[in-house]
Design a protein around this motif. Sequence first.
Motif, mmCIF file in Angstrom:
data_model
loop_
_atom_site.group_PDB
_atom_site.id
_atom_site.type_symbol
_atom_site.label_atom_id
_atom_site.label_comp_id
_atom_site.label_asym_id
_atom_site.label_seq_id
_atom_site.Cartn_x
_atom_site.Cartn_y
_atom_site.Cartn_z
ATOM 1 N N SER A 119 16.527 3.645 -11.656
ATOM 2 C CA SER A 119 15.680 3.527 -10.469
ATOM 3 C C SER A 119 14.486 2.639 -10.785
ATOM 4 C CB SER A 119 15.208 4.908 -10.016
ATOM 5 O OG SER A 119 16.307 5.709 -9.623
ATOM 6 N N GLU A 120 14.188 1.718 -9.877
ATOM 7 C CA GLU A 120 13.169 0.709 -10.166
ATOM 8 C C GLU A 120 11.987 0.710 -9.214
ATOM 9 O OE1 GLU A 120 13.008 -1.291 -12.782
ATOM 10 O OE2 GLU A 120 14.829 -0.416 -13.619
ATOM 11 N N CYS A 121 12.206 1.013 -7.933
ATOM 12 C CA CYS A 121 11.062 1.012 -7.003
ATOM 13 C C CYS A 121 11.421 1.812 -5.760
ATOM 14 C CB CYS A 121 10.627 -0.408 -6.632
ATOM 15 S SG CYS A 121 11.872 -1.407 -5.773
ATOM 16 N N ILE A 122 10.382 2.198 -5.040
ATOM 17 C CA ILE A 122 10.550 3.016 -3.841
ATOM 18 C C ILE A 122 9.432 2.685 -2.859
ATOM 19 C CG2 ILE A 122 9.331 4.895 -5.028
ATOM 20 C CD1 ILE A 122 10.786 6.874 -3.201
ATOM 21 N N VAL A 123 9.768 2.623 -1.580
ATOM 22 C CA VAL A 123 8.786 2.497 -0.501
ATOM 23 C C VAL A 123 9.140 3.530 0.551
ATOM 24 C CG1 VAL A 123 7.867 1.046 1.333
ATOM 25 C CG2 VAL A 123 8.322 0.040 -0.893
ATOM 26 N N VAL A 124 8.165 4.332 0.945
ATOM 27 C CA VAL A 124 8.389 5.407 1.914
ATOM 28 C C VAL A 124 7.589 5.133 3.178
ATOM 29 C CG1 VAL A 124 8.066 7.862 2.404
ATOM 30 C CG2 VAL A 124 8.865 7.134 0.143
ATOM 31 N N GLU A 125 8.242 5.300 4.320
ATOM 32 C CA GLU A 125 7.584 5.255 5.629
ATOM 33 C C GLU A 125 8.129 6.422 6.450
ATOM 34 O OE1 GLU A 125 6.914 0.415 6.042
ATOM 35 O OE2 GLU A 125 8.489 1.394 7.204
ATOM 36 N N LEU A 174 9.063 -6.092 -0.045
ATOM 37 C CA LEU A 174 9.481 -6.990 1.027
ATOM 38 C C LEU A 174 10.557 -6.375 1.915
ATOM 39 C CD1 LEU A 174 9.717 -10.330 -1.010
ATOM 40 C CD2 LEU A 174 7.774 -9.441 0.290
ATOM 41 N N LEU A 175 11.007 -5.158 1.565
ATOM 42 C CA LEU A 175 12.110 -4.519 2.292
ATOM 43 C C LEU A 175 11.779 -3.081 2.673
ATOM 44 C CD1 LEU A 175 14.943 -5.783 -0.091
ATOM 45 C CD2 LEU A 175 14.457 -6.658 2.210
ATOM 46 N N PRO A 176 10.631 -2.828 3.308
ATOM 47 C CA PRO A 176 10.281 -1.448 3.671
ATOM 48 C C PRO A 176 11.226 -0.913 4.741
ATOM 49 C CG PRO A 176 8.831 -2.992 4.757
ATOM 50 C CD PRO A 176 9.657 -3.810 3.812
ATOM 51 N N PRO A 177 11.227 0.390 4.977
ATOM 52 C CA PRO A 177 12.112 0.964 6.004
ATOM 53 C C PRO A 177 11.965 0.307 7.373
ATOM 54 C CG PRO A 177 11.231 2.706 4.629
ATOM 55 C CD PRO A 177 10.530 1.441 4.204
ATOM 56 N N SER A 178 10.755 -0.111 7.742
ATOM 57 C CA SER A 178 10.562 -0.751 9.043
ATOM 58 C C SER A 178 11.379 -2.031 9.169
ATOM 59 C CB SER A 178 9.080 -1.051 9.272
ATOM 60 O OG SER A 178 8.549 -1.834 8.210
ATOM 61 N N TYR A 179 11.599 -2.716 8.053
ATOM 62 C CA TYR A 179 12.421 -3.926 8.079
ATOM 63 C C TYR A 179 13.874 -3.578 8.399
ATOM 64 C CZ TYR A 179 14.773 -8.180 6.531
ATOM 65 O OH TYR A 179 15.557 -9.302 6.481
ATOM 66 N N SER A 220 0.815 -1.206 0.000
ATOM 67 C CA SER A 220 0.000 0.000 0.000
ATOM 68 C C SER A 220 0.850 1.258 0.000
ATOM 69 C CB SER A 220 -0.938 0.000 1.215
ATOM 70 O OG SER A 220 -0.177 -0.023 2.409
ATOM 71 N N ALA A 221 2.085 1.153 0.502
ATOM 72 C CA ALA A 221 2.959 2.323 0.545
ATOM 73 C C ALA A 221 3.412 2.748 -0.834
ATOM 74 C CB ALA A 221 4.179 2.029 1.425
ATOM 75 N N ARG A 222 3.205 1.916 -1.846
ATOM 76 C CA ARG A 222 3.641 2.249 -3.201
ATOM 77 C C ARG A 222 2.524 2.855 -4.037
ATOM 78 N NH1 ARG A 222 5.521 -1.112 -7.002
ATOM 79 N NH2 ARG A 222 4.185 -2.850 -6.428
ATOM 80 N N LEU A 223 1.293 2.914 -3.522
ATOM 81 C CA LEU A 223 0.158 3.252 -4.352
ATOM 82 C C LEU A 223 -0.145 4.747 -4.370
ATOM 83 C CD1 LEU A 223 -2.168 0.254 -3.404
ATOM 84 C CD2 LEU A 223 -0.485 0.433 -5.241
ATOM 85 N N TYR A 235 19.614 -2.257 -3.173
ATOM 86 C CA TYR A 235 18.634 -1.588 -2.327
ATOM 87 C C TYR A 235 19.348 -0.770 -1.258
ATOM 88 C CZ TYR A 235 15.726 -5.215 -4.405
ATOM 89 O OH TYR A 235 15.106 -6.041 -5.294
ATOM 90 N N PHE A 236 18.848 0.456 -1.037
ATOM 91 C CA PHE A 236 19.409 1.362 -0.048
ATOM 92 C C PHE A 236 18.261 1.938 0.778
ATOM 93 C CE2 PHE A 236 21.739 1.474 -4.006
ATOM 94 C CZ PHE A 236 23.039 1.188 -3.630
ATOM 95 N N CYS A 237 18.556 2.289 2.015
ATOM 96 C CA CYS A 237 17.553 2.951 2.844
ATOM 97 C C CYS A 237 18.134 4.273 3.341
ATOM 98 C CB CYS A 237 17.152 2.077 4.026
ATOM 99 S SG CYS A 237 15.679 2.680 4.891
ATOM 100 N N HIS A 238 17.437 5.373 3.033
ATOM 101 C CA HIS A 238 17.918 6.709 3.364
ATOM 102 C C HIS A 238 16.921 7.417 4.279
ATOM 103 C CE1 HIS A 238 20.888 5.885 0.420
ATOM 104 N NE2 HIS A 238 20.143 6.141 -0.655
ATOM 105 N N GLU A 239 17.431 8.413 5.005
ATOM 106 C CA GLU A 239 16.617 9.145 5.977
ATOM 107 C C GLU A 239 16.764 10.642 5.749
ATOM 108 O OE1 GLU A 239 16.503 7.947 10.326
ATOM 109 O OE2 GLU A 239 17.670 9.813 10.445
ATOM 110 N N ASP A 240 15.634 11.321 5.594
ATOM 111 C CA ASP A 240 15.586 12.766 5.376
ATOM 112 C C ASP A 240 15.242 13.445 6.701
ATOM 113 O OD1 ASP A 240 15.077 15.375 4.664
ATOM 114 O OD2 ASP A 240 13.471 14.921 3.234
#
Length: 216
Positions: free
Chosen positions: A123-129, A190-195, A73-76, A157-162
């Motif tokens: 760039s192929e995909c993004i999930v934001v939390e 399968l790899l959201p920031p919460s993971y 749902s975070a991608r929609l 895959y990378f996880c960044h913080e603003d």
Amino acid sequence: MKNLKTRMSMFTLIFVASLLFLITGCINDTPNPAEPALSEENVIMYRMDGNMEDYKTFSIESLIANQGTKAISARLINLSANGHFTNPLGDNKHTFSIMQNNGGVNGAYIIKGGFIGEIHMTSECIVVEGNRAVVSGQITKISGDNPFGLVLGDYLYFCHEDNGEGKNAPADRSNAYFLVSRGESPICDLLPPSYWSTELDEWVDVLDDSDQIQIK
């Protein structure tokens, strides 16, 4: 009698040779623990400092069991992330942009320097939390040093913080690790920031004052 001894000696030589062949085959088939195998069934985690001994392997099956479909749902919605910064762990420079809307995903991701020569990705995909985003790129070009044995088509895959802008804002941060998968499509769901916050919870400030990460 002499013929019998000769036949027994030949049998012994054949037996020993066969045994050595089997032992050698078993040794050759044993994977080197410092060289994890990347396939469509697993994901490999590496540290950004280039330490090849510090890695973990996660199965896709375990990621599915852990996340299910709750991150989809975070991608929609319209999402975007961009930035340029130096990761102090490996002294490699990241420049990236990714935008997802009804037309799909667009953007590019480039890494240069440090223990990595140069890697170009689409760039192929993004999930934001919240203020964190997982972004993925598919490798289209590799040049120079490549200690991880990456190949064209692999997904990183990378996880960044603003953490905002302005003199009083804390420094933006990036996770100390990156993940690699190989397959027909990326697996950001399968790899959201919460993971990352639970399984890979180590973060580093961007190196320079002019570095920035923006997530919307």
